[in-house]
Write an enzyme that holds these catalytic residues in place. Structure first.
Site, mmCIF file in Angstrom:
data_model
loop_
_atom_site.group_PDB
_atom_site.id
_atom_site.type_symbol
_atom_site.label_atom_id
_atom_site.label_comp_id
_atom_site.label_asym_id
_atom_site.label_seq_id
_atom_site.Cartn_x
_atom_site.Cartn_y
_atom_site.Cartn_z
ATOM 1 N NE ARG A 21 60.787 -15.477 108.424
ATOM 2 C CZ ARG A 21 61.954 -14.829 108.482
ATOM 3 N NH1 ARG A 21 62.226 -14.059 109.519
ATOM 4 N NH2 ARG A 21 62.843 -14.973 107.517
ATOM 5 C CG ASP A 127 46.866 -0.213 123.244
ATOM 6 O OD1 ASP A 127 46.457 0.216 122.151
ATOM 7 O OD2 ASP A 127 46.253 -1.077 123.898
ATOM 8 N NE ARG A 162 34.745 20.859 106.311
ATOM 9 C CZ ARG A 162 34.408 20.223 105.206
ATOM 10 N NH1 ARG A 162 35.180 19.281 104.721
ATOM 11 N NH2 ARG A 162 33.299 20.521 104.578
ATOM 12 C CD GLU A 187 47.079 22.917 114.131
ATOM 13 O OE1 GLU A 187 46.564 21.857 113.746
ATOM 14 O OE2 GLU A 187 48.085 23.425 113.579
ATOM 15 N NE ARG A 247 32.467 17.886 107.772
ATOM 16 C CZ ARG A 247 31.742 18.999 107.869
ATOM 17 N NH1 ARG A 247 31.566 19.584 109.028
ATOM 18 N NH2 ARG A 247 31.180 19.528 106.795
#
Ligand code: ADP
Length: 323
Positions: A21, A127, A162, A187, A247
């Site tokens: 634009r 990235d 978890r 962590e 997980r």
């Protein structure tokens, strides 16, 4: 200059539309005619030009992706392909080209510029691995999307004690993972720039468990030596040592698709306008980027020859804060 063209190439990034634009309206403001090229370099080779007026780029600043479409064009990597592209530009009477894209796209832009065609690049990649700009269009929005997912995963991770391995994009660059890790209070962070083996990660997670953490969140860059699935496979084999249940979540293209935040809309707008100003000033073969808070140009030869590095102080900080 009377006629210029703009294209988006490679991976799409939120904020590309703001840049399109700005190129169109800044060009029109100078009394030029502006063409959009559909589908990146593939469209350039095919001569796929579309004249763009002010109204054609209305209502797009808030949209993610790119209204011009993007593509990967193997043909443009050949000299023959690029000759076709230059011919198409001349046929259309176009005298300058703005290339909005990442590393590959700017390598292509340099190749075109070395054939004598005036090209200005605009740094755009989630990235954020492009030399010549501390931050590229799309990285901030992608980071915020990754962060939203991480915040949610932390909530459920705490309820169940978890550990979550969250894989974020970034190709060979750990920028998104590092920043998402710092902002999300991870962590551990696994990035291509730092060697992390699965055994070290398992020990780190165990140590976090022993320190009484209710959950553990590990942000893994897709380009790291071991991706999230590979790390999980190893860590699961040592489940008894871990403490946490494990997980894995891969965010993937979800990170690309968001509506651009204020930062990327403004950055895209400023970059797009600066690209047109550069062409007007007779500058080409350069990349528009942000350096020390200012819009700057860097020769494309330098952009392509150099690799952007992560600030080692941020890597250290992430480690210190994960206590
Ligand atoms: P990004 O710009 O997001 O890094 P890619 O790496 O896929 O995306 O590059 C986009 C396009 O740029 C490629 O499809 C190709 O047409 C062009 N390109 C990439 N590398 C080169 C090269 N070495 N020479 C010429 N063109 C290139």
């Amino acid at each position: 200059m009377k006629r210029i063209a703009v294209l988006t190439s490679g991976g799409d990034a939120p904020g590309m539309n703001a840049a399109i634009r700005a190129v169109v309206r800044t060009g029109l403001h100078k009394g030029w005619e502006v063409f959009g090229v559909r589908h990146g370099y593939a469209g350039l080779i095919a001569g796929n030009f579309q004249s763009l007026g002010a109204r054609d780029v209305g209502g797009i600043i808030q949209q993610g992706g790119t209204v011009l479409g993007s593509a990967r064009s193997p043909e443009f990597k050949t000299e023959e392909g690029r000759l076709k592209a230059v011919r198409a530009l001349h046929q259309q009477g176009v005298e300058g080209l703005v290339v909005i894209g990442g590393n590959g796209s700017q390598t292509g832009a340099l190749a075109l510029s070395q054939m004598g065609f005036p090209v200005v690049g605009v740094a755009s990649t989630i990235d954020n691995d492009l030399y010549g700009s501390e931050i590229a269009i799309g990285a901030d929005t992608a980071l915020n999307i990754a962060l939203e997912a991480i915040d949610r995963l932390k909530v459920t991770a705490s309820s169940h004690q978890r550990a979550f391995l969250v894989e974020v994009m970034g190709r060979d660059c750990g920028y998104l993972a590092l920043m998402a890790g710092i902002a999300g209070g991870a962590e551990a962070i696994v990035i291509p720039e730092v060697e992390t083996d699965p055994e070290a990660l398992t020990s780190e997670l165990r140590a976090a468990y022993e320190r009484g953490k209710a959950h553990a969140l590990v942000v893994v860059a897709e380009g790291a030596r071991y991706n999230a699935e590979e790390l999980a496979r190893y860590v699961r084999k040592h489940r008894d040592r871990l403490g946490f249940e494990l997980r894995v979540t891969t965010l993937g293209h979800v990170q690309r698709g968001g509506a651009p935040g204020a930062f990327d809309r403004i950055l895209g707008t400023r970059f797009g306008a600066a690209a047109v100003d550069a062409l007007a000033a007779g500058k080409s073969g350069v990349l528009i980027g942000l350096l020390k808070g200012e819009i700057q140009t860097t020769p494309l030869t330098e952009v392509v020859a150099n690799k952007k590095t992560l600030d080692p102080r941020l890597i250290e900080l992430a480690h210190v804060l994960a206590r």
